[in-house]
Write a protein that holds these residues in place. Structure first.
Motif, PDB file in Angstrom:
ATOM      1  N   PRO A  20     -38.502 -11.646  -0.502  1.00  0.00           N
ATOM      2  CA  PRO A  20     -39.277 -11.344   0.878  1.00  0.00           C
ATOM      3  C   PRO A  20     -39.640  -9.889   0.726  1.00  0.00           C
ATOM      4  N   VAL A  21     -41.090  -9.855   1.508  1.00  0.00           N
ATOM      5  CA  VAL A  21     -41.922  -8.437   1.693  1.00  0.00           C
ATOM      6  C   VAL A  21     -42.185  -8.650   3.035  1.00  0.00           C
ATOM      7  N   SER A  22     -42.408  -7.279   3.668  1.00  0.00           N
ATOM      8  CA  SER A  22     -43.213  -7.072   4.789  1.00  0.00           C
ATOM      9  C   SER A  22     -44.703  -6.740   4.712  1.00  0.00           C
ATOM     10  N   LEU A  23     -45.570  -7.495   5.310  1.00  0.00           N
ATOM     11  CA  LEU A  23     -47.063  -6.962   5.171  1.00  0.00           C
ATOM     12  C   LEU A  23     -47.556  -7.182   6.639  1.00  0.00           C
ATOM     13  N   PHE A  24     -48.168  -5.717   6.881  1.00  0.00           N
ATOM     14  CA  PHE A  24     -48.650  -5.703   8.422  1.00  0.00           C
ATOM     15  C   PHE A  24     -47.691  -6.022   9.365  1.00  0.00           C
ATOM     16  N   GLY A  25     -46.306  -6.036   8.999  1.00  0.00           N
ATOM     17  CA  GLY A  25     -45.407  -6.375  10.166  1.00  0.00           C
ATOM     18  C   GLY A  25     -45.015  -7.947   9.979  1.00  0.00           C
ATOM     19  N   ILE A  26     -45.668  -8.586   9.219  1.00  0.00           N
ATOM     20  CA  ILE A  26     -45.326  -9.970   8.877  1.00  0.00           C
ATOM     21  C   ILE A  26     -44.535 -10.386   7.801  1.00  0.00           C
ATOM     22  N   GLN A  27     -43.508 -10.890   7.897  1.00  0.00           N
ATOM     23  CA  GLN A  27     -42.525 -11.387   6.718  1.00  0.00           C
ATOM     24  C   GLN A  27     -43.286 -12.401   5.973  1.00  0.00           C
ATOM     25  N   THR A  28     -43.191 -12.048   4.578  1.00  0.00           N
ATOM     26  CA  THR A  28     -43.924 -12.790   3.659  1.00  0.00           C
ATOM     27  C   THR A  28     -43.112 -12.533   2.494  1.00  0.00           C
ATOM     28  N   THR A  29     -43.759 -13.249   1.228  1.00  0.00           N
ATOM     29  CA  THR A  29     -42.909 -13.046  -0.141  1.00  0.00           C
ATOM     30  C   THR A  29     -43.858 -12.353  -1.136  1.00  0.00           C
ATOM     31  N   PHE A  30     -43.209 -11.967  -1.988  1.00  0.00           N
ATOM     32  CA  PHE A  30     -43.973 -10.943  -3.121  1.00  0.00           C
ATOM     33  C   PHE A  30     -45.183 -11.752  -3.970  1.00  0.00           C
ATOM     34  N   PRO A  31     -44.898 -13.005  -4.432  1.00  0.00           N
ATOM     35  CA  PRO A  31     -46.123 -13.812  -4.706  1.00  0.00           C
ATOM     36  C   PRO A  31     -47.350 -13.833  -3.785  1.00  0.00           C
ATOM     37  N   ILE A  32     -47.142 -13.792  -2.676  1.00  0.00           N
ATOM     38  CA  ILE A  32     -48.376 -13.945  -1.384  1.00  0.00           C
ATOM     39  C   ILE A  32     -48.826 -12.537  -1.682  1.00  0.00           C
ATOM     40  N   VAL A  33     -47.987 -11.160  -1.347  1.00  0.00           N
ATOM     41  CA  VAL A  33     -48.734 -10.122  -1.631  1.00  0.00           C
ATOM     42  C   VAL A  33     -49.575  -9.773  -2.919  1.00  0.00           C
ATOM     43  N   LEU A  34     -48.834 -10.282  -3.931  1.00  0.00           N
ATOM     44  CA  LEU A  34     -49.643 -10.185  -5.261  1.00  0.00           C
ATOM     45  C   LEU A  34     -51.005 -11.046  -5.379  1.00  0.00           C
ATOM     46  N   MET A  35     -50.897 -12.121  -4.617  1.00  0.00           N
ATOM     47  CA  MET A  35     -52.290 -12.868  -4.459  1.00  0.00           C
ATOM     48  C   MET A  35     -53.006 -12.091  -3.613  1.00  0.00           C
ATOM     49  N   LEU A  36     -52.753 -11.433  -2.335  1.00  0.00           N
ATOM     50  CA  LEU A  36     -53.599 -10.797  -1.385  1.00  0.00           C
ATOM     51  C   LEU A  36     -54.268  -9.493  -2.043  1.00  0.00           C
ATOM     52  N   LEU A  37     -53.310  -8.778  -2.896  1.00  0.00           N
ATOM     53  CA  LEU A  37     -53.927  -7.578  -3.726  1.00  0.00           C
ATOM     54  C   LEU A  37     -55.047  -8.105  -4.454  1.00  0.00           C
ATOM     55  N   ALA A  38     -54.930  -8.966  -5.281  1.00  0.00           N
ATOM     56  CA  ALA A  38     -55.776  -9.756  -6.100  1.00  0.00           C
ATOM     57  C   ALA A  38     -57.294  -9.950  -5.239  1.00  0.00           C
ATOM     58  N   LEU A  39     -56.888 -10.604  -4.081  1.00  0.00           N
ATOM     59  CA  LEU A  39     -57.934 -10.826  -3.315  1.00  0.00           C
ATOM     60  C   LEU A  39     -58.872  -9.584  -2.480  1.00  0.00           C
ATOM     61  N   PHE A  40     -57.998  -8.308  -2.450  1.00  0.00           N
ATOM     62  CA  PHE A  40     -58.543  -7.180  -2.021  1.00  0.00           C
ATOM     63  C   PHE A  40     -59.423  -6.663  -3.163  1.00  0.00           C
ATOM     64  N   LEU A  41     -58.857  -6.801  -4.298  1.00  0.00           N
ATOM     65  CA  LEU A  41     -59.705  -6.265  -5.391  1.00  0.00           C
ATOM     66  C   LEU A  41     -60.875  -7.129  -5.815  1.00  0.00           C
ATOM     67  N   THR A  42     -60.844  -8.361  -5.569  1.00  0.00           N
ATOM     68  CA  THR A  42     -62.074  -9.182  -5.351  1.00  0.00           C
ATOM     69  C   THR A  42     -63.164  -8.734  -4.698  1.00  0.00           C
ATOM     70  N   GLY A  43     -62.586  -8.202  -3.683  1.00  0.00           N
ATOM     71  CA  GLY A  43     -63.702  -7.817  -2.438  1.00  0.00           C
ATOM     72  C   GLY A  43     -64.094  -6.385  -2.992  1.00  0.00           C
ATOM     73  N   VAL A  44     -63.356  -5.596  -3.565  1.00  0.00           N
ATOM     74  CA  VAL A  44     -63.781  -4.302  -4.381  1.00  0.00           C
ATOM     75  C   VAL A  44     -64.891  -4.762  -5.411  1.00  0.00           C
ATOM     76  N   GLN A  45     -64.714  -5.453  -6.276  1.00  0.00           N
ATOM     77  CA  GLN A  45     -65.765  -5.933  -7.227  1.00  0.00           C
ATOM     78  C   GLN A  45     -66.950  -6.502  -6.700  1.00  0.00           C
ATOM     79  N   SER A  46     -66.777  -7.421  -5.556  1.00  0.00           N
ATOM     80  CA  SER A  46     -67.900  -7.978  -5.091  1.00  0.00           C
ATOM     81  C   SER A  46     -68.822  -6.757  -4.190  1.00  0.00           C
ATOM     82  N   THR A  47     -68.168  -5.816  -3.632  1.00  0.00           N
ATOM     83  CA  THR A  47     -68.744  -4.688  -3.008  1.00  0.00           C
ATOM     84  C   THR A  47     -69.604  -3.961  -4.076  1.00  0.00           C
TER      85      THR A  47
END
Length: 447
Positions: free
Chosen positions: A112-139
């Motif tokens: 379990p991990v908290s993200l923006f006040g929402i309870q979620t899990t470590f794999p989801i945080v890892l996936m969202l991190l990669a998605l953010f970095l994909t946005g950096v790449q596209s930028t």
């Protein structure tokens, strides 16, 4: 059509075109696989699914808002082809991170991990991190994929090249989206890594594109550079209205894409393969519209078809809403597979509404991108695209926040579709203002 065929045989264009295909394919294979897996296999409430979809969209868009000024400066002050190669190499690393998140989620790892006040899990945080970095790449790739065209293509080839890039992008989105809906998530994890490697190898074939004009010092103060860039870009009437109109268009697109997966699951009562089909139809329509508008304009950069195109898009959005409401009144009791969905009454009409939205949208937006590269000096083209990305991303983040707020407030997902129709009216007005600015500029040239 002859111009398009000629470009696809030319090294001036083909490696860039193929690199962009792989980039769009991989982005959408990863994003769609991630969102569909989370929506269909992890969460089990419309509110949570809508919030996750909005957070994912917002994280992908955020880097465009923060880093586009720096990306535009780099693209104009450094060799564009060299930047593409470096960014594509970094894609290999970020896709390994994303693949790790997909694999851990598939294996059921639930730290379990908290993200923006929402309870979620470590794999989801890892996936969202990669998605953010994909946005950096596209930028960092965003200012280049259009701004490099006037540098490698002749003036009468730019609109055809822009249309091919836009159409190719959506064909690649189509392929990535189809695969994401049909292949197992663990196979998608392997696929995104392999595709990133191939994309990097192809990018090495793009001809050099050295900076044009005076090479200025980079401004690393992100906020100051962003404000300065937007201010300096928006003083040209045609560019100003093109940027604002594109921003509203992509806000509409962002809201629709956020809504599609939870709408497919909770309103249409359809499987993730059908949710993927929705995104596929949308992508096919954009590609058709991109090619059709080039044929109508015969290579001329003009906004004369933009206002009616986006009005038609709004009408199709309203029609889609009406069909979804009728569907909801006679809803299936369990999730439909693709065959079951297509056999359901009104399925064909629903898909035709989606196709109409996308075709009209493609016809609206492609000429607007051509304005950004043909109405400014060649050495300013990348920064113009970057300014466009800043304004676009700000509007899209606003759209994502609006979608999150509506989901949090309990607004049914099908009712949220109507916000997109209202935005089409604003886009039509902006398209008309752009057309007026275009005609005024043409009159000044004649005088």
């Amino acid at each position: 059509m002859l111009t398009s065929t000629h470009l696809l045989r030319s090294r001036r264009f083909l490696p860039l075109f193929v690199t962009q295909l792989f980039n769009a394919f991989n982005d959408n294979l990863y994003k769609t696989a991630m969102v569909l897996f989370v929506v269909y296999s992890i969460y089990n409430s419309e509110e949570a699914e809508g919030q996750f979809s909005a957070i994912a969209s917002g994280l992908f868009i955020l880097p465009f808002f923060v880093l586009s000024a720096l990306a535009g400066q780099l693209a104009d002050m450094r060799d564009k082809a060299a930047i593409i190669r470096k960014v594509k190499f970094c894609e290999i690393v970020l896709m390994i991170i994303g693949a790790g998140g997909l694999y851990l989620a598939w294996r059921g790892y639930e730290m379990p991990v908290s993200l923006f006040g929402i309870q979620t899990t470590f794999p989801i945080v890892l996936m969202l991190l990669a998605l953010f970095l994909t946005g950096v790449q596209s930028t960092f790739l965003g200012p280049i994929k259009y701004a490099i065209l006037p540098q490698h293509l002749k003036k009468d080839e730019v609109l055809a090249g822009t249309g091919l890039v836009e159409a190719g992008t959506y064909i690649a989105i189509l392929a990535g989206t189809i695969l994401a809906g049909w292949i197992p998530v663990e196979v998608a994890a392997i696929g995104i890594i392999l595709t990133s490697v191939v994309g990097y190898l192809v990018s090495r074939q793009i001809p050099d594109a050295p900076p044009q004009g005076t090479v200025e010092q980079l401004d690393w103060h992100i906020l100051r550079a962003s404000v300065k860039l937007v201010r300096e870009t928006m003083h040209v009437g045609e560019v100003f209205y093109a940027i604002i109109a594109i921003s509203f268009f992509w806000t509409i697109g962002a809201v629709l894409f956020i809504q599609f997966p939870p709408l497919a699951k909770n309103v249409i009562m359809a499987s993730k393969e059908v949710a993927s089909l929705f995104l596929v139809v949308f992508s096919v329509g954009i590609a058709i519209g991109s090619v059709a508008i080039n044929a109508l304009l015969k290579g001329q950069v003009s906004a004369r078809y933009s206002p009616p195109s986006v009005i038609v898009m709004g009408l199709f959005v309203i029609a889609f809403y009406a069909v979804a409401k009728l569907w909801q009144a006679d809803q299936p009791t369990e999730l439909l597979d693709v065959a079951g969905f297509l056999a359901w009454p009104m399925a064909t009409v629903l898909l035709l509404c989606l196709l109409g939205i996308a075709i009209a949208g493609g016809m609206f937006v492609v000429p607007l991108y051509a304005f950004l590269t043909t109405r400014v000096a060649p050495d300013k083209a990348s920064r113009t695209i970057a300014a466009n990305n800043i304004v676009n991303s700000g509007a899209m983040v606003g759209g994502s926040l609006l979608a999150m707020a509506m989901s949090a407030a309990g607004v049914p997902i099908v009712e949220q579709v109507l916000i997109s129709a209202a935005m089409c009216l604003v886009s039509a007005w902006l398209g008309r203002k752009l057309l007026d600015a275009e005609r005024q500029a043409a009159a000044r040239e004649v005088a």
